[in-house]
Design a protein around this motif. Structure first.
Motif, PDB file in Angstrom:
ATOM      1  N   TYR A 244       0.840  -1.205   0.000  1.00  0.00           N
ATOM      2  CA  TYR A 244       0.000   0.000   0.000  1.00  0.00           C
ATOM      3  C   TYR A 244       0.875   1.255   0.000  1.00  0.00           C
ATOM      4  O   TYR A 244       0.654   2.196  -0.779  1.00  0.00           O
ATOM      5  CB  TYR A 244      -0.883  -0.055   1.242  1.00  0.00           C
ATOM      6  N   GLU A 245       1.883   1.264   0.863  1.00  0.00           N
ATOM      7  CA  GLU A 245       2.773   2.424   1.001  1.00  0.00           C
ATOM      8  C   GLU A 245       3.543   2.672  -0.288  1.00  0.00           C
ATOM      9  O   GLU A 245       3.665   3.813  -0.765  1.00  0.00           O
ATOM     10  CB  GLU A 245       3.741   2.179   2.154  1.00  0.00           C
TER      11      GLU A 245
ATOM     12  N   ARG B 155       1.066   3.966  -3.094  1.00  0.00           N
ATOM     13  CA  ARG B 155       0.536   5.321  -2.966  1.00  0.00           C
ATOM     14  C   ARG B 155       1.574   6.357  -3.408  1.00  0.00           C
ATOM     15  O   ARG B 155       1.242   7.523  -3.608  1.00  0.00           O
ATOM     16  CB  ARG B 155       0.034   5.623  -1.559  1.00  0.00           C
TER      17      ARG B 155
ATOM     18  N   GLY C 255      -3.591   0.982  -2.600  1.00  0.00           N
ATOM     19  CA  GLY C 255      -2.566   2.011  -2.498  1.00  0.00           C
ATOM     20  C   GLY C 255      -2.597   2.991  -3.657  1.00  0.00           C
ATOM     21  O   GLY C 255      -2.410   4.206  -3.466  1.00  0.00           O
TER      22      GLY C 255
ATOM     23  N   SER D 102      -1.999  -3.395  -3.338  1.00  0.00           N
ATOM     24  CA  SER D 102      -1.400  -2.380  -4.212  1.00  0.00           C
ATOM     25  C   SER D 102      -2.471  -1.535  -4.886  1.00  0.00           C
ATOM     26  O   SER D 102      -2.308  -0.316  -5.040  1.00  0.00           O
ATOM     27  CB  SER D 102      -0.516  -3.043  -5.273  1.00  0.00           C
TER      28      SER D 102
END
Length: 392
Positions: A85-86, A89, A260, A257
């Protein structure tokens, strides 16, 4: 730095992580914001990958963290999801690189390799000393990989001879090894091989002209009488069911993902809504703009709830194919909807790379399609619901 939830994590799901996981995630966030966000748009525009980020990602423990041979501390599937996710983004291409390195390359060796193969290759992949790629998809088979696999492996004494072609293989132009899936010419079983890309007969050609994930180096691979020793055959890969074990894990991570990417577009839209002034006031004060933001946040929050639960099930070894498939299908669909709303909020500015939302909007199309299309994942779920396969 104080750990504060992102504006896209409205229900603060990150608070479910342990203190050690939160600290590791915060360190990654700081690096990505300071070093990757400022440069990635240019690399995306030039269709180049920033290889200089690999050593730092390895130093931060991002590469190979899922496996006992490599992880610096015990971590949950939810933590690994939040890492995806990190990364996403900030940029989906960097996230895809990590996904190929971790989930597909390391995952194939961890799930299907012998203890000796795990010990030899996983630490080298986790350190970034070796970069990997994953060769399953072929020019004539994507969704039907289980039945349409045409690459062959022929036993020749203590070696195997591989012949065939692969397509859409991420990292392939600069990888040191590629996991090649092929059919045994003798009995039609599906086998996996760790193939050094320097092997004679192994060649790659970069796929040009992409409009999505431009920084990812996808390639066509040609295998012409590539000789691989028996020691590099994945010891525990005997059928496509073994390949599917790898895909089950990576499919859930692709769902992370996708959330994200939606979050990255949403965060860009929130910031723009506060800065862009029209009719004498910020556009964020307009009702229709707030409606777009609220709908986007609803999609992200619902998707986060799904992937968090999927990760909890994964940690308990309860995650089945249909669980991963539903998460991938749902989250990528909501992502596609969300990035369109966020791009809409930018008006004409939303189609130029000066504004990050354009990159998220374009990259969403690739995530929507790879690791199983929405339709194929829907059929996996449909089979679980009804007990009937409807793939053809």
């Amino acid at each position: 730095m104080t750990f504060e939830p992102l504006v896209s994590d409205f229900y603060n799901y990150e608070s479910l992580l342990t203190g050690q996981e939160q600290a590791a995630l915060l360190a990654l966030r700081g690096y990505l914001e300071a070093e990757v966000r400022p440069i990635i748009g240019g690399y995306w525009d030039r269709a180049e990958f920033p290889l200089q980020v690999v050593p730092k990602l390895a130093e931060l423990g991002v590469l190979g963290y899922a496996w006992d041979e490599t992880r610096a501390f015990p971590n949950s599937a939810m933590f690994r999801g939040f890492v995806a996710y990190e990364l996403s983004r900030i940029d989906a291409s960097v996230s895809t690189f990590v996904g190929v390195q971790n989930g597909l390359t390391c995952g194939s060796i961890a799930v299907c390799g012998s203890a000796e193969q795990r010990a030899e290759w996983l630490p080298r992949l986790a350190s970034g000393e070796v970069i990997g790629s994953f060769g399953l998809t072929e020019p004539q088979s994507g969704s039907d990989s289980a039945q349409g696999l045409r690459t062959t492996a022929t036993r020749d004494g203590d070696n195997w001879v591989l012949n065939g072609t692969k397509r859409w293989i991420g990292n392939a132009t600069f990888a040191d090894v590629t996991i090649i899936w092929a059919r045994d010419a003798a009995d039609n079983s599906v086998l996996g091989f760790i193939v050094p890309t320097s092997t004679p007969g192994f060649s790659t050609e970069k796929i040009e002209g992409k409009i999505s994930l431009r920084a990812v180096q996808n390639a066509d691979i040609t295998l012409e009488n590539v000789v691989v020793p028996e020691s590099l055959r994945l010891a525990n890969a005997h059928s496509f069911k073994d390949t599917a074990k790898v895909l089950r894990l990576t499919r859930a991570e692709v769902a992370w993902s996708a959330v994200g990417v939606a979050a990255g577009a949403y965060e860009a839209a929130v910031a723009y809504s506060k800065e862009r002034v029209q009719f004498g006031r910020p556009i964020g004060s307009h009702q229709l703009v707030q409606d777009l933001l609220a709908k986007s946040l609803g999609n992200i929050t619902a998707s986060l709830g799904m992937v968090v639960r999927a990760s909890e099930m994964q940690d308990r070894d309860e995650l089945r194919d249909e669980h991963s498939a539903l998460a991938k299908a749902f989250c990528t669909s909501r992502m596609r909807e969300t990035v369109a709303w966020c791009r809409e909020l930018f008006g004409g500015n939303g189609i130029v790379l000066d504004y990050e939302v354009a990159r998220f909007f374009a990259d969403a199309e690739a995530l929507y399609s790879y690791e199983g299309t929405r339709e194929m994942n829907a059929l996996i779920v449909g089979r679980a619901i009804t007990g009937h396969a409807a793939f053809a």
